[in-house]
Design an enzyme around this catalytic site. Sequence first.
Site, PDB file in Angstrom:
ATOM      1  N   HIS A  17       0.838  -1.209   0.000  1.00 10.84           N
ATOM      2  CA  HIS A  17       0.000   0.000   0.000  1.00 10.84           C
ATOM      3  C   HIS A  17       0.872   1.258   0.000  1.00 10.84           C
ATOM      4  O   HIS A  17       2.070   1.213   0.312  1.00 10.84           O
ATOM      5  CB  HIS A  17      -0.912   0.012   1.221  1.00 10.84           C
ATOM      6  CG  HIS A  17      -0.136  -0.065   2.507  1.00 10.84           C
ATOM      7  ND1 HIS A  17       0.534   1.024   3.036  1.00 10.84           N
ATOM      8  CD2 HIS A  17       0.116  -1.103   3.346  1.00 10.84           C
ATOM      9  CE1 HIS A  17       1.146   0.657   4.142  1.00 10.84           C
ATOM     10  NE2 HIS A  17       0.919  -0.623   4.353  1.00 10.84           N
ATOM     11  N   ASP A 286       3.968  -4.785   3.597  1.00 13.27           N
ATOM     12  CA  ASP A 286       5.392  -5.128   3.597  1.00 13.27           C
ATOM     13  C   ASP A 286       5.595  -6.572   4.066  1.00 13.27           C
ATOM     14  O   ASP A 286       6.430  -7.305   3.521  1.00 13.27           O
ATOM     15  CB  ASP A 286       6.206  -4.163   4.455  1.00 13.27           C
ATOM     16  CG  ASP A 286       5.627  -3.892   5.835  1.00 13.27           C
ATOM     17  OD1 ASP A 286       4.589  -4.493   6.187  1.00 13.27           O
ATOM     18  OD2 ASP A 286       6.198  -3.063   6.568  1.00 13.27           O
TER      19      ASP A 286
END
Length: 386
Positions: A17, A286
């Site tokens: 994101h 991540d």
Amino acid sequence: MNNTQYQLDKVVILSRHGIRTPLENTIAFLEKSSPFKWPIWDHAYGYLTTRGAVLETFFGHYLSQWLEQRNIKLSPESPDIYVYANSLQRTVATAQFLVGGAYAGYDIPVHHKYTIEKMDPIFDPSVQDDSPEIKQKVLKDINDADKAASIFKNLAPAYQIVSDILDYKNSQLYSELKCDFADIPYELHFVKNEEPELHGPLAIGICAVDAFLLQYYSAFPKEQIAWGRITSQEQWQQIIQIRNHYINLVFHSKTIARSISKLLINKIDDLIHSQSHKVNLLVGHDSTIAALLGALDFAEYQLPNQFENTPIGGMVIFQRYRHLPSGEYFFKAEYVYQSFDQLFTGEAIDINNPPQHYQLKLLNAEQNSDGFYPWQHFENRLKEFQ
């Protein structure tokens, strides 16, 4: 590399994101770790920011140009793209702005499984099996990875920098723990249906560094970024090692990586073998990228012009190429991301001012003279998870 002999046939893009606000569950933690006042953000905690949305729109525009250069041009009548995001605001919004930047006005749905703010199992890094045997395996993975990394880097200077920036010695946390920052005890939090966590200086360090990075990427005035206490690129490079090391130990370690990536790998396998779409975009976190690269045995890497290993808004692009003379299929994976400076300046990226590209390498696999892997090498790794 003779690109004219290779036709891009299919891509699966896994994006982290874009720029978000700090996460709510770290705010109380951060407030205890420093006597200084943390800034107030103008978006809800953990949400994609307006600046994040703008940068994702730029990235989407670049992505469509990059695909078009490789003869994948979508038409408004039948947009040949599938988009799927984790069911959180920051991931769904990232997907929406990426698609908007790439193909504004096209009728492209952004799929997500649940109502907003419920974690999708495909992207969920939570522990599924917290049995003593699995926990021991995870601890061994973490200890082995920690020992291997300590040969190359010493985190003591980074801990000292973060401690000084926070003024940790005058914090509530110090008054409770009565020990130096680097001496805060390590402990693995490994509980079913909860995200694995490594408590200790790494945990406090990653929360603080994450908050400072979000201030930097959001172009806060320099005197407001870490209260003006980060004054050099060298300091950034040092403290971001804490973030990279935490992500590497907790999500990239083999046992956890394979466990939390299984559903995602099966999804990727389905998308590759589906005849429906040439372009497939998945938006996660991540932890998603770190775990996937660990599970599929990609080599360690250092991204040029970026201190983070899993930079915000960055994406891994899995690419299948058809070799025109032979008809055989080949594989290539690239990390495409904005540099440390590009994220700070927020300048528009496009085909003339591109983001960074870094080719990822597979362990135990040989590239041909053109820099491609036989497709079967990648295919075999996906099949292991079925």
